[in-house]
Design a protein around this motif. Structure first.
Motif, PDB file in Angstrom:
ATOM      1  N   LYS A  70       1.419   8.104   0.492  1.00 35.84           N
ATOM      2  CA  LYS A  70       0.127   8.751   0.278  1.00 35.84           C
ATOM      3  C   LYS A  70      -0.673   8.776   1.580  1.00 35.84           C
ATOM      4  O   LYS A  70      -1.292   9.793   1.925  1.00 35.84           O
ATOM      5  CB  LYS A  70      -0.671   8.011  -0.794  1.00 35.84           C
ATOM      6  CG  LYS A  70      -2.081   8.584  -1.024  1.00 35.84           C
ATOM      7  CD  LYS A  70      -2.843   7.781  -2.054  1.00 35.84           C
ATOM      8  CE  LYS A  70      -4.203   8.412  -2.335  1.00 35.84           C
ATOM      9  NZ  LYS A  70      -5.050   8.549  -1.130  1.00 35.84           N
ATOM     10  N   LYS A  71      -0.643   7.671   2.310  1.00 36.49           N
ATOM     11  CA  LYS A  71      -1.405   7.615   3.545  1.00 36.49           C
ATOM     12  C   LYS A  71      -0.836   8.569   4.597  1.00 36.49           C
ATOM     13  O   LYS A  71      -1.577   9.181   5.367  1.00 36.49           O
ATOM     14  CB  LYS A  71      -1.451   6.173   4.063  1.00 36.49           C
ATOM     15  CG  LYS A  71      -2.297   5.256   3.180  1.00 36.49           C
ATOM     16  CD  LYS A  71      -2.365   3.851   3.710  1.00 36.49           C
ATOM     17  CE  LYS A  71      -3.256   2.993   2.821  1.00 36.49           C
ATOM     18  NZ  LYS A  71      -4.672   3.420   2.863  1.00 36.49           N
ATOM     19  N   ARG A  72       0.470   8.694   4.636  1.00 31.89           N
ATOM     20  CA  ARG A  72       1.091   9.674   5.536  1.00 31.89           C
ATOM     21  C   ARG A  72       0.661  11.085   5.136  1.00 31.89           C
ATOM     22  O   ARG A  72       0.383  11.941   5.989  1.00 31.89           O
ATOM     23  CB  ARG A  72       2.609   9.552   5.497  1.00 31.89           C
ATOM     24  CG  ARG A  72       3.175   8.437   6.351  1.00 31.89           C
ATOM     25  CD  ARG A  72       3.021   8.745   7.822  1.00 31.89           C
ATOM     26  NE  ARG A  72       3.285   7.577   8.651  1.00 31.89           N
ATOM     27  CZ  ARG A  72       2.899   7.451   9.907  1.00 31.89           C
ATOM     28  NH1 ARG A  72       2.191   8.416  10.469  1.00 31.89           N
ATOM     29  NH2 ARG A  72       3.188   6.372  10.603  1.00 31.89           N
ATOM     30  N   TRP A 112       0.842  -1.194   0.000  1.00 30.76           N
ATOM     31  CA  TRP A 112       0.000   0.000   0.000  1.00 30.76           C
ATOM     32  C   TRP A 112       0.877   1.244   0.000  1.00 30.76           C
ATOM     33  O   TRP A 112       1.968   1.256   0.554  1.00 30.76           O
ATOM     34  CB  TRP A 112      -0.929  -0.009   1.216  1.00 30.76           C
ATOM     35  CG  TRP A 112      -1.832  -1.192   1.198  1.00 30.76           C
ATOM     36  CD1 TRP A 112      -1.610  -2.394   1.793  1.00 30.76           C
ATOM     37  CD2 TRP A 112      -3.061  -1.311   0.489  1.00 30.76           C
ATOM     38  NE1 TRP A 112      -2.641  -3.261   1.514  1.00 30.76           N
ATOM     39  CE2 TRP A 112      -3.554  -2.626   0.709  1.00 30.76           C
ATOM     40  CE3 TRP A 112      -3.803  -0.443  -0.315  1.00 30.76           C
ATOM     41  CZ2 TRP A 112      -4.727  -3.081   0.167  1.00 30.76           C
ATOM     42  CZ3 TRP A 112      -4.995  -0.903  -0.843  1.00 30.76           C
ATOM     43  CH2 TRP A 112      -5.458  -2.196  -0.612  1.00 30.76           C
ATOM     44  N   ASN A 113       0.397   2.272  -0.620  1.00 34.34           N
ATOM     45  CA  ASN A 113       1.176   3.498  -0.772  1.00 34.34           C
ATOM     46  C   ASN A 113       1.204   4.258   0.557  1.00 34.34           C
ATOM     47  O   ASN A 113       0.387   5.137   0.815  1.00 34.34           O
ATOM     48  CB  ASN A 113       0.572   4.372  -1.875  1.00 34.34           C
ATOM     49  CG  ASN A 113       1.513   5.497  -2.277  1.00 34.34           C
ATOM     50  OD1 ASN A 113       2.400   5.880  -1.528  1.00 34.34           O
ATOM     51  ND2 ASN A 113       1.319   6.007  -3.481  1.00 34.34           N
ATOM     52  N   TRP A 114       2.176   3.882   1.409  1.00 36.36           N
ATOM     53  CA  TRP A 114       2.203   4.484   2.742  1.00 36.36           C
ATOM     54  C   TRP A 114       2.581   5.971   2.704  1.00 36.36           C
ATOM     55  O   TRP A 114       2.220   6.723   3.599  1.00 36.36           O
ATOM     56  CB  TRP A 114       3.115   3.708   3.682  1.00 36.36           C
ATOM     57  CG  TRP A 114       4.545   3.514   3.249  1.00 36.36           C
ATOM     58  CD1 TRP A 114       5.076   2.394   2.677  1.00 36.36           C
ATOM     59  CD2 TRP A 114       5.618   4.446   3.377  1.00 36.36           C
ATOM     60  NE1 TRP A 114       6.418   2.565   2.434  1.00 36.36           N
ATOM     61  CE2 TRP A 114       6.776   3.817   2.860  1.00 36.36           C
ATOM     62  CE3 TRP A 114       5.719   5.740   3.887  1.00 36.36           C
ATOM     63  CZ2 TRP A 114       8.022   4.453   2.819  1.00 36.36           C
ATOM     64  CZ3 TRP A 114       6.959   6.372   3.858  1.00 36.36           C
ATOM     65  CH2 TRP A 114       8.084   5.732   3.326  1.00 36.36           C
ATOM     66  N   ASP A 162      -2.077  11.870   3.658  1.00 37.85           N
ATOM     67  CA  ASP A 162      -3.497  12.028   4.018  1.00 37.85           C
ATOM     68  C   ASP A 162      -3.667  12.304   5.510  1.00 37.85           C
ATOM     69  O   ASP A 162      -4.467  13.155   5.918  1.00 37.85           O
ATOM     70  CB  ASP A 162      -4.274  10.755   3.656  1.00 37.85           C
ATOM     71  CG  ASP A 162      -4.432  10.563   2.159  1.00 37.85           C
ATOM     72  OD1 ASP A 162      -4.277  11.554   1.416  1.00 37.85           O
ATOM     73  OD2 ASP A 162      -4.690   9.423   1.739  1.00 37.85           O
ATOM     74  N   ILE A 163      -2.896  11.564   6.333  1.00 43.17           N
ATOM     75  CA  ILE A 163      -3.045  11.673   7.787  1.00 43.17           C
ATOM     76  C   ILE A 163      -2.384  12.929   8.344  1.00 43.17           C
ATOM     77  O   ILE A 163      -2.964  13.651   9.163  1.00 43.17           O
ATOM     78  CB  ILE A 163      -2.441  10.426   8.475  1.00 43.17           C
ATOM     79  CG1 ILE A 163      -3.203   9.173   8.061  1.00 43.17           C
ATOM     80  CG2 ILE A 163      -2.469  10.573   9.995  1.00 43.17           C
ATOM     81  CD1 ILE A 163      -2.534   7.871   8.503  1.00 43.17           C
ATOM     82  N   GLU A 165      -3.052   2.793  -5.647  1.00 41.51           N
ATOM     83  CA  GLU A 165      -3.148   2.608  -4.208  1.00 41.51           C
ATOM     84  C   GLU A 165      -2.244   1.475  -3.729  1.00 41.51           C
ATOM     85  O   GLU A 165      -1.593   1.574  -2.706  1.00 41.51           O
ATOM     86  CB  GLU A 165      -4.600   2.315  -3.817  1.00 41.51           C
ATOM     87  CG  GLU A 165      -5.535   3.497  -3.968  1.00 41.51           C
ATOM     88  CD  GLU A 165      -5.296   4.564  -2.924  1.00 41.51           C
ATOM     89  OE1 GLU A 165      -4.794   4.243  -1.831  1.00 41.51           O
ATOM     90  OE2 GLU A 165      -5.597   5.734  -3.201  1.00 41.51           O
ATOM     91  N   SER A 166      -2.232   0.368  -4.484  1.00 42.10           N
ATOM     92  CA  SER A 166      -1.452  -0.780  -4.052  1.00 42.10           C
ATOM     93  C   SER A 166      -0.804  -1.458  -5.249  1.00 42.10           C
ATOM     94  O   SER A 166      -1.285  -1.352  -6.380  1.00 42.10           O
ATOM     95  CB  SER A 166      -2.330  -1.784  -3.303  1.00 42.10           C
ATOM     96  OG  SER A 166      -3.316  -2.302  -4.172  1.00 42.10           O
ATOM     97  N   TYR A 220       4.688  14.008  -1.386  1.00 43.34           N
ATOM     98  CA  TYR A 220       3.815  13.113  -2.147  1.00 43.34           C
ATOM     99  C   TYR A 220       3.354  13.779  -3.443  1.00 43.34           C
ATOM    100  O   TYR A 220       3.387  13.165  -4.521  1.00 43.34           O
ATOM    101  CB  TYR A 220       2.616  12.693  -1.304  1.00 43.34           C
ATOM    102  CG  TYR A 220       1.627  11.845  -2.074  1.00 43.34           C
ATOM    103  CD1 TYR A 220       2.028  10.625  -2.625  1.00 43.34           C
ATOM    104  CD2 TYR A 220       0.311  12.263  -2.251  1.00 43.34           C
ATOM    105  CE1 TYR A 220       1.123   9.844  -3.353  1.00 43.34           C
ATOM    106  CE2 TYR A 220      -0.585  11.485  -2.967  1.00 43.34           C
ATOM    107  CZ  TYR A 220      -0.177  10.291  -3.522  1.00 43.34           C
ATOM    108  OH  TYR A 220      -1.052   9.524  -4.240  1.00 43.34           O
TER     109      TYR A 220
END
Length: 507
Positions: free
Chosen positions: A9-11, A5-7, A13-14, A141-142, A36
């Motif tokens: 991108k998730k970082r 998973w695209n961590w 987002d968070i 995404e993945s 990102y």
């Protein structure tokens, strides 16, 4: 789990406004959101240049945020990121180009003088050109974990560099293993000074700290005073340097003055660490320890608490939570406690293969384990001690001699800067133990030095281990990643005059 998973991108987002990267020299900062978005902009540019899955994209640049931007841009297109060692000669760089056949080569403006001499066109770039509002549309995404992501060329001290291909699984597992075992978190800040074209610069702490949500401070040049000031001003918690860097670091006047209140641990890797460096950190009550790794595995493989490292100098501790290590003899059986065997590493952090070198890959990875070629033993507590390469072990007069044991003893000699033990062919002994040394303030004509070095060694070593010859060098040669280059030392010794002959009675 079979997807990566695209961590990043998730970082983003968070914690979009959390500082991810700082240029240590200029102070410029990039948030997770900015890194990102720049990676997506860069991916759009790569797409426009025809980059597709499996294509190699090369970068020649000093340490900088562009390594991360281009790495994650390659992720979007399933391309393979290939950082080149910019310290290589043009001839060596062209050899790498011929080997990996990149589709695109990016070059930092400071290396534009190389363009005309390279065997393919290079694209000069400016990070600012990767605008955050020009976004790659796909944004995957993945991805499959076994998809190749980066290729890092090994140091090549025993031959030509090999391209070690790392998959998403390799990089992710090393990162997760490091975060879990070493206890990294978003509160951590690391300073990256090891070259980012090397696994120690990109994979040891940079990606794990970002994965954990922390901050990475990047420096492109090793200037000891600037690094010390950076550790303090950016409130760093963890740093990795090689012994040659630490040797200069502990000599700073400010090192003696400062307390480094935010530092959780100083890490050393890349080569065995002299006891003088341990002494310097212990004298100030600062946490210090060694690690062990290689491009093909992680590079993170062990954990040791600084309090244990203080008592067991030279130990790298025990295998981390998500990998295992075994010591095998020549027959492939595990050795007993205290016995010496070859280190074989197991885990999902292992590299996939050597680029276009199927036979060498099969030789390195057998029965699911990476045969490192390094010798080690375990003590009764299960802690590992590295003795060095199998190829570096000497057999003198029928006795096994491990250079690191002699080097560790000599590292406590007053005024000694560096020592490297190598073997030379000898009719009487089979291999003759010799040593290259760099000593502080030594008069080359000092006739007493041979007696002092000989006596110092004989106090702690059996006679057959005491070097028969010593050679003086102002500085021992290093590889491009700061390791002592023993191959170059052997060549130097064979072609130079004898400095000190300490041939002695072996009885």
């Amino acid at each position: 789990m079979n997807k990566e998973w695209n961590w990043l991108k998730k970082r983003a987002d968070i914690h979009p406004e959390k500082t991810a990267v700082i240029d240590g020299e200029s102070g410029h900062k990039w948030t997770y959101g900015e890194v990102y978005k720049k990676s997506l902009s860069c991916a759009k540019m790569l797409e426009g240049k025809g980059i597709k899955s499996g294509d190699r994209v090369v970068l020649i640049a000093p340490n900088g945020v562009e390594y991360l931007i281009l790495l994650f841009a390659c992720r979007e297109l399933e391309a393979i990121f290939v950082p080149f060692n910019w310290r290589l000669t043009v001839h060596e760089l062209n050899d790498l180009i011929s080997d990996c056949k990149p589709v695109l080569l990016f070059i930092h403006p400071s290396f534009l003088h190389l363009q005309e001499k390279l065997s393919m066109d290079a694209v000069a770039y400016d990070v600012g050109e990767w605008k955050e509002d020009i976004v790659f549309s796909a944004g995957k995404e993945s991805l499959a974990l076994d998809q190749p992501w980066m290729m890092i060329y090994t140091g090549g001290t025993t031959g030509k560099p090999k391209g070690a291909v790392l998959s998403y699984r390799s990089v992710f597992t090393n990162s997760a293993n490091t975060i879990i075992t070493w206890g990294l978190s978003e509160k951590d800040t690391t300073l990256t000074i090891l070259p980012m074209f090397h696994t120690g610069g990109i994979n040891a702490l940079t990606l794990p700290v970002l994965h954990a949500g922390g901050t990475v401070v990047i420096y492109s040049q090793f200037k000891p005073q600037a690094i010390l000031e950076g550790l303090l001003s950016y409130q760093c918690t963890v740093v990795l340097m090689v012994p040659t860097m630490y040797r200069a670091f502990i000599k700073l006047e400010d090192f003696q003055k400062e307390t480094f209140p935010h530092m959780d641990v100083f890490l050393s890797g890349g080569a065995p660490c002299p006891v003088s460096i341990y002494d310097a950190f212990e004298g100030k009550g600062l946490p210090f320890k060694e690690g062990y790794g290689l491009t093909e595995a992680g590079p993170n493989n062990f954990f040791i608490d600084p309090s244990v490292a203080k008592k067991k100098r030279g130990s790298v501790g025990k295998p981390m939570l998500l990998n295992d290590v075994k010591l095998l003899n020549k027959r492939g059986n595990e050795v007993k406690c205290g016995e010496i065997g070859e280190m074989v590493i197991f885990g999902d952090h292992l590299f996939q293969y050597y680029w276009q070198k199927e036979e060498e890959t099969k030789k390195a990875v057998r029965n699911g384990g990476l045969h490192t070629g390094d010798l080690a033993y375990q003590d009764q507590d299960g802690d590992f001690f590295i003795l060095g390469r199998k190829k570096e072990m000497l057999i003198s007069g029928g006795e096994n001699v491990y250079p690191i044991e002699i080097e560790n003893i000599l590292s406590a000699y007053p005024g000694l800067l560096e020592a490297a033990v190598v073997g030379l062919p000898d009719e009487k002994w089979g291999e003759k133990v010799v040593c290259a040394v760099a000593l502080e303030g030594l008069d080359q004509g000092d006739k007493h030095t041979d007696q002092l070095l000989q006596a110092f060694c004989r106090e702690k070593l059996a006679g057959y281990k005491v070097p028969k010859e010593f050679y003086l060098m102002e500085e021992l040669p290093k590889t491009h990643v700061g390791k002592i280059d023993k191959k170059a030392i052997v060549e130097h010794v064979q072609n130079s005059r004898l400095f000190i002959d300490t041939t002695i009675n072996e009885n």
